[in-house]
Write a protein that holds these residues in place. Structure first.
Motif, PDB file in Angstrom:
ATOM      1  N   TYR A 198       0.927  -1.053  -0.038  1.00 56.74           N
ATOM      2  CA  TYR A 198      -0.020   0.142  -0.101  1.00 56.74           C
ATOM      3  C   TYR A 198       0.963   1.318  -0.034  1.00 56.74           C
ATOM      4  CZ  TYR A 198      -3.502  -3.390   0.925  1.00 56.74           C
ATOM      5  OH  TYR A 198      -4.294  -4.483   1.045  1.00 56.74           O
ATOM      6  N   PRO A 199       0.668   2.206  -0.790  1.00 55.00           N
ATOM      7  CA  PRO A 199       1.268   3.607  -0.833  1.00 55.00           C
ATOM      8  C   PRO A 199       1.170   4.365   0.467  1.00 55.00           C
ATOM      9  CG  PRO A 199      -0.859   3.765  -2.113  1.00 55.00           C
ATOM     10  CD  PRO A 199      -0.714   2.273  -1.738  1.00 55.00           C
ATOM     11  N   LEU A 200       2.204   5.294   0.613  1.00 56.85           N
ATOM     12  CA  LEU A 200       1.890   6.000   1.852  1.00 56.85           C
ATOM     13  C   LEU A 200       1.083   7.176   1.355  1.00 56.85           C
ATOM     14  CD1 LEU A 200       4.701   4.625   2.258  1.00 56.85           C
ATOM     15  CD2 LEU A 200       5.435   6.832   3.387  1.00 56.85           C
ATOM     16  N   ASP A 201       0.180   7.707   2.289  1.00 55.24           N
ATOM     17  CA  ASP A 201      -0.494   8.905   2.336  1.00 55.24           C
ATOM     18  C   ASP A 201       0.194   9.996   2.567  1.00 55.24           C
ATOM     19  OD1 ASP A 201      -3.143   8.166   0.611  1.00 55.24           O
ATOM     20  OD2 ASP A 201      -3.056   6.822   2.441  1.00 55.24           O
ATOM     21  N   THR A 202      -0.037  11.018   1.934  1.00 60.18           N
ATOM     22  CA  THR A 202       0.875  12.574   2.129  1.00 60.18           C
ATOM     23  C   THR A 202       0.283  13.617   1.871  1.00 60.18           C
ATOM     24  OG1 THR A 202       2.282  12.514   0.129  1.00 60.18           O
ATOM     25  CG2 THR A 202       3.220  10.998   1.718  1.00 60.18           C
ATOM     26  N   TYR A 203       0.710  14.753   2.243  1.00 50.51           N
ATOM     27  CA  TYR A 203       0.308  15.889   1.502  1.00 50.51           C
ATOM     28  C   TYR A 203       1.440  17.008   1.492  1.00 50.51           C
ATOM     29  CZ  TYR A 203       0.439  18.114   5.990  1.00 50.51           C
ATOM     30  OH  TYR A 203       0.766  18.672   7.438  1.00 50.51           O
ATOM     31  N   VAL A 204       1.199  17.903   0.816  1.00 49.59           N
ATOM     32  CA  VAL A 204       2.574  18.953   0.494  1.00 49.59           C
ATOM     33  C   VAL A 204       2.322  20.006   1.607  1.00 49.59           C
ATOM     34  CG1 VAL A 204       3.600  20.697  -1.079  1.00 49.59           C
ATOM     35  CG2 VAL A 204       2.755  18.629  -1.877  1.00 49.59           C
ATOM     36  N   GLY A 205       3.338  20.055   2.375  1.00 48.08           N
ATOM     37  CA  GLY A 205       3.120  21.168   3.485  1.00 48.08           C
ATOM     38  C   GLY A 205       4.060  22.500   3.177  1.00 48.08           C
ATOM     39  N   ALA A 206       4.254  23.181   4.491  1.00 47.60           N
ATOM     40  CA  ALA A 206       5.209  24.058   4.448  1.00 47.60           C
ATOM     41  C   ALA A 206       6.474  23.840   3.720  1.00 47.60           C
ATOM     42  CB  ALA A 206       5.550  24.544   5.821  1.00 47.60           C
ATOM     43  N   GLU A 207       7.194  24.760   2.829  1.00 44.86           N
ATOM     44  CA  GLU A 207       8.527  24.604   1.947  1.00 44.86           C
ATOM     45  C   GLU A 207       8.171  23.384   0.948  1.00 44.86           C
ATOM     46  OE1 GLU A 207      11.448  24.230   5.088  1.00 44.86           O
ATOM     47  OE2 GLU A 207      10.570  25.654   6.349  1.00 44.86           O
ATOM     48  N   ARG A 208       7.066  23.267   0.825  1.00 44.83           N
ATOM     49  CA  ARG A 208       6.708  22.239  -0.413  1.00 44.83           C
ATOM     50  C   ARG A 208       7.154  20.993  -0.138  1.00 44.83           C
ATOM     51  NH1 ARG A 208       3.987  23.657  -4.158  1.00 44.83           N
ATOM     52  NH2 ARG A 208       4.758  22.543  -5.564  1.00 44.83           N
ATOM     53  N   ARG A 209       7.158  20.613   1.481  1.00 45.54           N
ATOM     54  CA  ARG A 209       7.783  19.379   1.539  1.00 45.54           C
ATOM     55  C   ARG A 209       6.625  18.281   1.588  1.00 45.54           C
ATOM     56  NH1 ARG A 209      10.829  19.317   7.339  1.00 45.54           N
ATOM     57  NH2 ARG A 209       8.876  20.060   8.326  1.00 45.54           N
ATOM     58  N   LEU A 210       7.018  17.084   1.155  1.00 39.75           N
ATOM     59  CA  LEU A 210       5.976  16.022   1.575  1.00 39.75           C
ATOM     60  C   LEU A 210       5.937  15.725   2.962  1.00 39.75           C
ATOM     61  CD1 LEU A 210       6.567  13.593  -1.466  1.00 39.75           C
ATOM     62  CD2 LEU A 210       4.656  14.931  -1.145  1.00 39.75           C
ATOM     63  N   ILE A 211       4.733  15.539   3.476  1.00 42.26           N
ATOM     64  CA  ILE A 211       4.229  15.268   4.953  1.00 42.26           C
ATOM     65  C   ILE A 211       3.630  13.933   4.671  1.00 42.26           C
ATOM     66  CG2 ILE A 211       3.390  16.028   6.974  1.00 42.26           C
ATOM     67  CD1 ILE A 211       4.092  18.824   6.367  1.00 42.26           C
ATOM     68  N   ILE A 212       3.887  12.916   5.539  1.00 43.11           N
ATOM     69  CA  ILE A 212       3.100  11.910   5.645  1.00 43.11           C
ATOM     70  C   ILE A 212       1.905  11.954   6.677  1.00 43.11           C
ATOM     71  CG2 ILE A 212       3.425   9.222   6.691  1.00 43.11           C
ATOM     72  CD1 ILE A 212       6.165   9.114   5.810  1.00 43.11           C
ATOM     73  N   LEU A 213       0.652  11.644   6.156  1.00 43.17           N
ATOM     74  CA  LEU A 213      -0.378  11.719   6.917  1.00 43.17           C
ATOM     75  C   LEU A 213      -0.673  10.128   7.489  1.00 43.17           C
ATOM     76  CD1 LEU A 213      -3.127  13.434   4.611  1.00 43.17           C
ATOM     77  CD2 LEU A 213      -2.428  13.864   7.121  1.00 43.17           C
ATOM     78  N   ASP A 214      -0.312   8.970   6.686  1.00 43.07           N
ATOM     79  CA  ASP A 214      -0.276   7.696   7.068  1.00 43.07           C
ATOM     80  C   ASP A 214       0.584   6.863   6.150  1.00 43.07           C
ATOM     81  OD1 ASP A 214      -1.840   5.326   8.268  1.00 43.07           O
ATOM     82  OD2 ASP A 214      -2.523   4.874   6.063  1.00 43.07           O
ATOM     83  N   GLY A 215       1.479   6.257   6.935  1.00 38.80           N
ATOM     84  CA  GLY A 215       2.430   5.360   6.556  1.00 38.80           C
ATOM     85  C   GLY A 215       3.809   5.408   7.076  1.00 38.80           C
ATOM     86  N   VAL A 216       3.984   5.983   8.189  1.00 35.49           N
ATOM     87  CA  VAL A 216       5.460   6.089   8.921  1.00 35.49           C
ATOM     88  C   VAL A 216       6.163   4.690   9.247  1.00 35.49           C
ATOM     89  CG1 VAL A 216       6.913   7.104  10.831  1.00 35.49           C
ATOM     90  CG2 VAL A 216       5.111   8.551   9.840  1.00 35.49           C
ATOM     91  N   HIS A 217       5.278   3.807   9.667  1.00 29.13           N
ATOM     92  CA  HIS A 217       5.609   2.443   9.920  1.00 29.13           C
ATOM     93  C   HIS A 217       6.145   1.685   8.524  1.00 29.13           C
ATOM     94  CE1 HIS A 217       3.446   2.773  13.660  1.00 29.13           C
ATOM     95  NE2 HIS A 217       4.436   2.090  14.073  1.00 29.13           N
ATOM     96  N   ARG A 218       5.347   2.159   7.510  1.00 28.07           N
ATOM     97  CA  ARG A 218       5.616   1.695   6.222  1.00 28.07           C
ATOM     98  C   ARG A 218       7.023   2.254   5.709  1.00 28.07           C
ATOM     99  NH1 ARG A 218       0.543   2.971   3.218  1.00 28.07           N
ATOM    100  NH2 ARG A 218      -0.021   3.805   5.295  1.00 28.07           N
TER     101      ARG A 218
END
Length: 141
Positions: A90-110
């Protein structure tokens, strides 16, 4: 715009997680139900997450980082077991946060499991920050 339920542990969240963990409560099933395009990224793009205290220890939230779990798995057996059980299909779920950095919403264990296995890339989905209403838990729920 949905009036979102505040994140349940906001008062306990350390400053290092400001701008990383959302201020509102969101629903994992709603997140997984979204139809989002997938893409492959280098693990090095996401590796900074491993040094933040995302995980609980001793029944208290925000006590240990994934890097600490990896360096001493016997001290953190619950988080280590969750890491080893993580399903990399399963892919990690992310969003683009400050400084255009990808931030993980779900998937840190992965992410940690992929690193431990020696992988160099991971698949992820990117949710637009302006569409959090789609996964937000409304106040009335």
């Amino acid at each position: 715009m949905v009036q979102r339920r505040p994140f349940p542990l906001l008062a306990e969240r350390p400053a290092s997680l400001d701008g990383v963990i959302l201020d509102s409560h969101w629903d994992l099933d709603r997140l997984h139900a979204l139809s989002l395009p997938e893409r492959e990224v280098s693990i090095s793009t996401l590796e900074w997450h491993l040094y933040l205290p995302f995980w609980a220890a001793g029944g208290r939230p925000f006590q240990v980082s994934p890097a600490e779990v990896a360096s001493e798995p016997s001290v953190h057996p619950e988080q280590w077991a969750r890491t080893l059980a993580a399903d990399l299909r399963y892919p990690l779920d992310t969003y683009v946060g400050a400084e255009r950095r990808l931030i993980i919403l779900d998937g840190v264990h992965r992410l940690l499991k992929a690193l431990v296995e020696g992988r160099s890339t991971l698949r992820l989905r990117v949710q637009k920050a302006d569409s959090f209403d789609a996964v937000a838990v409304p106040v009335q729920e």
